[in-house]
Design a protein around this motif. Structure first.
Motif, short mmCIF file in Angstrom:
data_model
loop_
_atom_site.label_atom_id
_atom_site.label_comp_id
_atom_site.label_asym_id
_atom_site.label_seq_id
_atom_site.Cartn_x
_atom_site.Cartn_y
_atom_site.Cartn_z
N THR A 1 8.44 -6.53 10.40
CA THR A 1 8.01 -5.18 10.79
C THR A 1 8.07 -4.23 9.60
O THR A 1 7.16 -3.43 9.39
N LYS A 2 9.15 -4.38 8.83
CA LYS A 2 9.32 -3.52 7.65
C LYS A 2 8.18 -3.77 6.65
O LYS A 2 7.62 -2.83 6.08
N GLN A 3 7.84 -5.05 6.47
CA GLN A 3 6.77 -5.42 5.54
C GLN A 3 5.44 -4.83 6.00
O GLN A 3 4.68 -4.26 5.20
N VAL A 4 5.15 -4.95 7.31
CA VAL A 4 3.89 -4.43 7.86
C VAL A 4 3.84 -2.92 7.67
O VAL A 4 2.81 -2.37 7.26
N ARG A 5 4.95 -2.25 7.99
CA ARG A 5 5.01 -0.79 7.82
C ARG A 5 4.77 -0.39 6.38
O ARG A 5 4.03 0.55 6.10
N LYS A 6 5.41 -1.13 5.46
CA LYS A 6 5.28 -0.81 4.04
C LYS A 6 3.81 -0.92 3.61
O LYS A 6 3.28 -0.02 2.94
N LYS A 7 3.14 -2.01 4.02
CA LYS A 7 1.73 -2.19 3.67
C LYS A 7 0.88 -1.06 4.24
O LYS A 7 0.01 -0.52 3.56
N ARG A 8 1.17 -0.68 5.49
CA ARG A 8 0.40 0.38 6.14
C ARG A 8 0.59 1.71 5.40
O ARG A 8 -0.37 2.44 5.17
N TYR A 9 1.84 1.99 5.03
CA TYR A 9 2.11 3.27 4.35
C TYR A 9 1.49 3.30 2.95
O TYR A 9 0.99 4.34 2.51
N VAL A 10 1.52 2.16 2.27
CA VAL A 10 0.88 2.09 0.94
C VAL A 10 -0.62 2.35 1.09
O VAL A 10 -1.20 3.17 0.35
N LYS A 11 -1.25 1.67 2.06
CA LYS A 11 -2.68 1.84 2.30
C LYS A 11 -3.00 3.28 2.68
O LYS A 11 -3.95 3.88 2.17
N GLN A 12 -2.17 3.86 3.54
CA GLN A 12 -2.37 5.24 3.98
C GLN A 12 -2.23 6.21 2.80
O GLN A 12 -3.01 7.15 2.65
N GLY A 13 -1.25 5.94 1.95
CA GLY A 13 -1.05 6.79 0.77
C GLY A 13 -2.25 6.73 -0.17
O GLY A 13 -2.69 7.76 -0.70
N LEU A 14 -2.79 5.51 -0.38
CA LEU A 14 -3.95 5.36 -1.25
C LEU A 14 -5.16 6.10 -0.67
O LEU A 14 -5.90 6.77 -1.41
#
Length: 128
Positions: free
Chosen positions: A99-112
């Motif tokens: 879950t942490k990994q998925v969240r991290k990917k989502r937040y990175v994508k959202q930030g970009l």
């Protein structure tokens, strides 16, 4: 020290008029004392017949076997419960990591995406 009170003096005429339930009992103090352990056993001697002894022995053996089975069952259940808790904790940890990994990917994508929008979108907003 506990407080001590004098006994309530009830006149004999009043005692005679009272119903039995309300009459002061003479053996009340002795009832308050606990009977000593073993006093009843000392008063009466029980001699069991051979059949009674055999039945009592059999019942004791049955109870012993039952208690031993219960003890084994509880021990095995405890082991199973511990193993299950360990497995559940491991799975929970893995789930949390995923879950942490998925969240991290989502937040990175959202930030970009926000970064891209802020760079390219600012000129577009000014035109409107």
């Amino acid at each position: 020290a506990p407080r001590r009170f004098n006994k309530l003096a009830v006149p004999k005429a009043l005692q005679a008029a009272l119903p039995y339930k309300s009459k002061p009992k003479l053996d009340a103090p002795s009832a308050a004392k606990k009977p000593r352990k073993g006093s009843l056993k000392a008063l009466r001697a029980v001699v069991a017949e051979p059949e009674e002894r055999a039945a009592a022995k059999l019942m004791q053996q049955v109870h012993t076997m039952y208690n031993e089975r219960e003890r084994k069952r509880k021990r095995s259940m405890e082991v199973r419960r511990a193993a299950h808790a360990k497995k559940a904790a491991r799975e929970e940890g893995e789930k949390a990591a995923a879950t942490k990994q998925v969240r991290k990917k989502r937040y990175v994508k959202q930030g970009l995406e926000e970064k891209k929008r802020s760079r390219g979108g600012a000129g577009g907003d000014a035109d409107d």
